[in-house]
Write a protein that holds these residues in place. Structure first.
Motif, mmCIF file in Angstrom:
data_model
loop_
_atom_site.group_PDB
_atom_site.id
_atom_site.type_symbol
_atom_site.label_atom_id
_atom_site.label_comp_id
_atom_site.label_asym_id
_atom_site.label_seq_id
_atom_site.Cartn_x
_atom_site.Cartn_y
_atom_site.Cartn_z
ATOM 1 N N LYS A 1 76.867 27.397 -56.705
ATOM 2 C CA LYS A 1 78.303 27.138 -56.639
ATOM 3 C C LYS A 1 78.486 25.673 -56.288
ATOM 4 O O LYS A 1 77.849 25.168 -55.368
ATOM 5 C CB LYS A 1 78.946 28.030 -55.576
ATOM 6 N N LEU A 2 79.382 25.001 -57.044
ATOM 7 C CA LEU A 2 79.581 23.561 -56.842
ATOM 8 C C LEU A 2 81.042 23.319 -56.476
ATOM 9 O O LEU A 2 81.949 23.734 -57.198
ATOM 10 C CB LEU A 2 79.215 22.815 -58.134
ATOM 11 N N ILE A 3 81.244 22.679 -55.344
ATOM 12 C CA ILE A 3 82.601 22.473 -54.815
ATOM 13 C C ILE A 3 82.801 20.994 -54.527
ATOM 14 O O ILE A 3 81.919 20.343 -53.966
ATOM 15 C CB ILE A 3 82.811 23.282 -53.517
ATOM 16 N N ALA A 4 83.953 20.479 -54.905
ATOM 17 C CA ALA A 4 84.263 19.074 -54.646
ATOM 18 C C ALA A 4 85.291 18.957 -53.532
ATOM 19 O O ALA A 4 86.270 19.704 -53.489
ATOM 20 C CB ALA A 4 84.792 18.409 -55.912
ATOM 21 N N ALA A 5 85.055 18.011 -52.631
ATOM 22 C CA ALA A 5 86.003 17.717 -51.551
ATOM 23 C C ALA A 5 86.098 16.202 -51.431
ATOM 24 O O ALA A 5 85.524 15.468 -52.235
ATOM 25 C CB ALA A 5 85.523 18.354 -50.249
ATOM 26 N N GLY A 6 86.841 15.715 -50.463
ATOM 27 C CA GLY A 6 86.981 14.274 -50.277
ATOM 28 C C GLY A 6 88.195 13.734 -51.017
ATOM 29 O O GLY A 6 88.970 14.484 -51.615
ATOM 30 N N ILE B 1 83.389 23.573 -61.431
ATOM 31 C CA ILE B 1 83.574 22.870 -60.159
ATOM 32 C C ILE B 1 84.870 23.356 -59.513
ATOM 33 O O ILE B 1 85.950 23.284 -60.118
ATOM 34 C CB ILE B 1 83.615 21.344 -60.340
ATOM 35 N N ASP B 2 84.728 23.900 -58.301
ATOM 36 C CA ASP B 2 85.894 24.262 -57.503
ATOM 37 C C ASP B 2 86.287 23.085 -56.633
ATOM 38 O O ASP B 2 85.480 22.201 -56.335
ATOM 39 C CB ASP B 2 85.553 25.456 -56.606
ATOM 40 N N LEU B 3 87.552 23.104 -56.214
ATOM 41 C CA LEU B 3 88.040 22.065 -55.311
ATOM 42 C C LEU B 3 88.448 22.697 -53.989
ATOM 43 O O LEU B 3 89.075 23.763 -53.971
ATOM 44 C CB LEU B 3 89.269 21.362 -55.917
ATOM 45 N N ILE B 4 88.121 22.036 -52.920
ATOM 46 C CA ILE B 4 88.614 22.479 -51.617
ATOM 47 C C ILE B 4 90.127 22.390 -51.636
ATOM 48 O O ILE B 4 90.705 21.515 -52.289
ATOM 49 C CB ILE B 4 88.022 21.581 -50.498
ATOM 50 N N GLU B 5 90.800 23.326 -50.953
ATOM 51 C CA GLU B 5 92.255 23.247 -50.971
ATOM 52 C C GLU B 5 92.796 22.234 -49.966
ATOM 53 O O GLU B 5 93.707 21.475 -50.265
ATOM 54 C CB GLU B 5 92.899 24.606 -50.699
ATOM 55 N N LEU C 1 89.570 27.567 -51.276
ATOM 56 C CA LEU C 1 89.505 26.693 -52.437
ATOM 57 C C LEU C 1 90.868 26.606 -53.089
ATOM 58 O O LEU C 1 91.695 27.508 -52.946
ATOM 59 C CB LEU C 1 88.502 27.266 -53.458
ATOM 60 N N SER C 2 91.102 25.539 -53.810
ATOM 61 C CA SER C 2 92.348 25.427 -54.563
ATOM 62 C C SER C 2 92.259 26.319 -55.810
ATOM 63 O O SER C 2 91.187 26.793 -56.178
ATOM 64 C CB SER C 2 92.573 23.965 -54.964
ATOM 65 N N ASP C 3 93.403 26.570 -56.447
ATOM 66 C CA ASP C 3 93.410 27.387 -57.666
ATOM 67 C C ASP C 3 92.786 26.654 -58.849
ATOM 68 O O ASP C 3 92.365 27.258 -59.828
ATOM 69 C CB ASP C 3 94.849 27.769 -58.052
ATOM 70 N N LYS C 4 92.760 25.332 -58.746
ATOM 71 C CA LYS C 4 92.275 24.515 -59.862
ATOM 72 C C LYS C 4 90.760 24.594 -59.955
ATOM 73 O O LYS C 4 90.058 24.283 -58.997
ATOM 74 C CB LYS C 4 92.711 23.057 -59.637
#
Lengths: 558, 558
Positions: free
Chosen positions: B439-444, B465-469, B502-505
């Protein structure tokens, strides 16, 4: 009574006459006339139908207007009388060619051909004959044609037979109507003298004339059966040496110009090549670089050698009796201009304006503060492909060494240096083939106003660089050929000694810079061979694969 | 009665408090306080003597001001009462370390040490301990220290022992006066609770704590005999797991903040690592990328594996009971900013202004019109060196494929892509070592405002790629650790399920783009290995030689 000749330099946008004193080459008067139709690349004059991409045409009548406008003007300005003008000569862009009738009438002057683009002059930078050039090369290889190696293994789409074959195959009615296919340079001499001649320079560099002949009939037939007799039906096997007299000025041409009928006119020449003797040097081992948007390297030598990736080797192509080697870099000033237009942030634009400098001048000033190696960058100068020694239009630029501290003047300097490395590659290729460059001379638009660039070239090549003195090298060179045609000097070499000259400024290598650039050049050469000599399927063939993907993506978008 | 925790995120320029509802992680109120003395890199407060290059200090009193300013502010803003706040936690930049007395007094607060720079906090980006780091690495290799491989073979100048050794050798009086050398994170917790703790995260990633211990006494003695006892005389061998309670808020600290005395305070954490569970995911095989000026890649896994060029592998370094792997790209947003500042001509600046866009936005918009491969460019993203997997600060940037038609948006897109290839290199290194990224998640800061960038990452990595909300990932992560310390949740994993999200995007790979980027990645990898793995004396070691020559030229100028 002082004697004078007039050299007329036909450029891409305009023609220039230069009145020169025969005794010492002093430049007495000059005049420029812009072509009314200029470069025709959107649509024909008076038409609205757009020309296809990569087309570039001209109107031959514009060339005659140059004679009518500029020659009277230099006579008037100088007060020199028509009797004092003992000869005329011209130089031209090449290959710039056209179809004509047997009496010299350009096909585009015939009402029925007026709207046919193929009836007009194809300018040197007409690039729409690439498919024809590709077949010329492939067929040349298949049939084992020996002349291919004299041109670095590739005939350009710009050259004579590429353009001629395009006319035949895209407009057979034009091809068959044309009694002659001829360089605009030779056509203009024909109009001045009434005599059709073909000069050795364009025939050799642009029309595959080698070792006394064109390619054989069977070769042309293999390209297209209707092309088999192109030489005998549209051209001429008789070539005239540079500096020879083509004929005397006709009554009509005398009327246009205010000169005396019968004034000797030299055979035509090419702008780059005619500049060579204007430096005053035509000794074996002399190289002249015409540096502008691109650079043309010409070397005169007594020996015939195979040099990797030369654009052409022609006996008598520069000076009668010697081999003229031509090489080149397809992007030089163009690359600097690209960077200035596309890679410099607003702060430098503002600063240049405040200081009253051009952006080039500002960047050069800042770049000149650095020592060699200080910016930590290295570039490959193939933004416009490579035409020596790799001869590969698919190649592209490279820049390595950037950090978050890299600034625009750093990159500018790295680009200047990259073109110097590119020149050293050519010089070394000559040397490795047994043609050492004993004297190196710079001409063209760049050297006079770019002292940093010239010092870098001297340091990178570890060779003194002289500069031509004249700012009108081509026109001066033409005037020298006129003096030879008029019989004042026995040959170009003698004319060069009397009329050509170098400036006092000599760029000398600075030993500590030479040492650093020697190391950088080794890295340039590594990158050059890796990216330049790898095939598309080799790991190093990155540039070729990037081109292919770009073509694929653009096709997908279309 | 709803319960809340407060997470406090100590950044480089300011501290931020976030009041969070424990039941669901809802972010109720936030407040920011800028450090009065900020980053001290010119001269000490009240002094004029300049600090040497590469120094970066802070004033520890600024950290306490954050507590005094922001906590009352979030209470007031939200109307939440002090009784409802059941826990506190902080995260911090690291390694940001300082000398203190046994009672916690910072040495820089002692009048006799006020003007000694070594008595102040050394901020993470203090880079003046490079010579000490070099010796730490060389000695580690000589003595065959097994921990080196856990850090990609290199300890950074930013880390704990590099900075500690610099203090000893440049200011022995400070070193000997200091009873404690401690992370500012742990020091701040000490001030809040009266209890000195050392968290497992900074000890593992920054202070070479591996497999239950620090390096041995003999190793430190080999660096400097006076350094032999650094661990036992200045530090602590007792580490506390992330999410554990450090202590209760003291009466004094309760007075600063308006909170209840005894309120549970969690052990300190690091800004990047604490963000991980704020995504809601801490399962083995999850990678979180904190994308900003640089990118920190963190992977949680049950297995211990050697992965090439990791910055660190620490048991419990991200979540207790699992291995936390840290890798990174030293330039990401920094490279885009460099280009925007240094490589974009005025026309784009004007256009952006007219459209009311930032230059980044305009370039992204133009770049987004292209298909993958269309610009014909490829870049290496090492403008700030490489810290994974090559771990080499001497590396630099590269751009290949430029033509005279290349425009600024082309280069911008090539730079975006280059950082995506760099991330894929890291993901593949993990996979090749037996640690697939499931699982790959982007934050920052970057992901939320750069949709093109994120799509490119998904396409290049061929991975969703998921994004942190949360836009306050670190502070939310800290608040979650506070909830664990307060006993609301059994562990971080449970807290993550309730409070992280996570965000919906979701960015999904587009198959046709994946295919093109697969090919481009092969070329990136060729250039990566050629320029990145060649030694300075190998032909491909061009970047290293350019650095050396630059250093030589700068030395010559000085």
């Amino acid at each position: 009574m002082e004697r004078y000749t007039i050299g007329i330099d036909y450029g891409t946008e305009s023609g220039r006459a230069l009145l020169v004193r025969v005794s010492d080459g002093a430049e007495i008067a000059t005049a420029v006339h812009e072509y009314q139709d200029g470069v025709i690349d959107k649509h024909l004059p008076g038409e609205t139908r757009p020309l296809p991409p990569d087309w570039a045409l001209q109107n031959p009548n514009d060339y005659l207007e140059v004679l009518k406008e500029t020659i009277p003007s230099v006579l008037a300005e100088s007060g020199v009388s028509s009797e004092q003008v003992i000869g005329l000569a011209i130089d031209f862009t090449a290959c710039t060619m056209m179809p004509a009738l047997a009496d010299g009438t350009p096909l585009c002057n015939l009402p029925e051909f007026r709207t046919n683009p193929h009836a007009w002059v194809k300018l040197w930078k007409h690039h729409a004959a690439q498919p024809h050039a590709d077949r010329i090369n492939a067929t040349g290889r298949e049939l084992g044609q020996s002349w291919l190696s004299r041109y670095g293994g590739k005939i350009s789409s710009e050259w004579f037979f590429s353009k001629a074959l395009q006319i035949l195959e895209e407009a057979p009615e034009v091809y068959h109507k044309a009694d002659r296919l001829i360089e605009a340079a030779d056509w203009t001499i024909w109009q001045m003298t009434g005599v059709e001649t073909r000069n050795a320079c364009t025939a050799g560099y642009k029309a595959i004339y080698q070792d006394g002949d064109y390619p054989p009939r069977e070769y042309f037939a293999a390209l297209n059966p209707d092309f088999a007799d192109v030489v005998d039906s549209k051209m001429s096997r008789e070539l005239v040496d540079l500096g020879d007299k083509a004929g005397g000025l006709t009554e009509e041409a005398a009327g246009w110009t205010g000169l005396e009928p019968g004034t000797p006119v030299a055979v035509a020449n090419v702008d780059a090549h005619v500049t060579f003797p204007a430096t005053g040097h035509v000794e074996s081992g002399t190289m002249v670089m015409i540096m502008g948007t691109s650079t043309c390297h010409m070397l005169v030598a007594d020996e015939l050698r195979e040099v990797e990736g030369m654009c052409g080797v022609v006996m008598g192509g520069i000076v009668p009796g010697r081999y003229g080697y031509e090489a080149g870099q397809s992007g030089v000033g163009d690359i600097f201009a690209w960077f200035v237009d596309n890679g410099v942030p607003p702060e430098y634009h503002r600063q240049a304006e405040e200081l009253g400098l051009s952006l080039h001048e500002l960047l050069e000033r800042e770049a000149a503060k650095q020592r060699p190696g200080e910016h930590g960058l290295l570039a490959l100068d193939w933004f416009n492909g490579n035409r020596s020694v790799l001869v590969d239009v698919e190649l592209s630029g490279l820049l390595v060494g950037m950090t978050l501290a890299t600034k625009a003047p750093d990159i500018y300097r790295a680009l200047l240096e990259s073109t110097a490395y590119g020149t050293r590659i050519i010089i070394e290729a000559c040397k490795e083939s047994g043609l050492p460059v004993k004297k190196l001379i710079a001409a063209g638009g760049l050297p006079g106003r770019n002292p940093l660039l010239m010092q870098i070239y001297a340091d990178v090549c570890n060779q003194e660089i002289d500069l031509i003195e004249s700012e009108q090298g081509p026109a001066l060179g033409a005037a020298m050929h006129a003096a030879v045609a008029a019989g004042v000097y026995a040959d170009i070499e003698e004319a060069a000694r009397h009329m050509g000259r170098l400036s006092d400024k000599v760029y000398k290598p600075i030993p500590e810079n030479v040492a650093v650039y020697d190391e950088l050049y080794r890295d340039y050469r590594f990158l050059h061979d890796l990216f330049g000599r790898s095939g598309a399927s080799d790991p190093g063939g990155v540039m070729k694969r990037l081109r292919e993907r770009r073509a694929g993506a653009l096709k997908g978008s279309a």
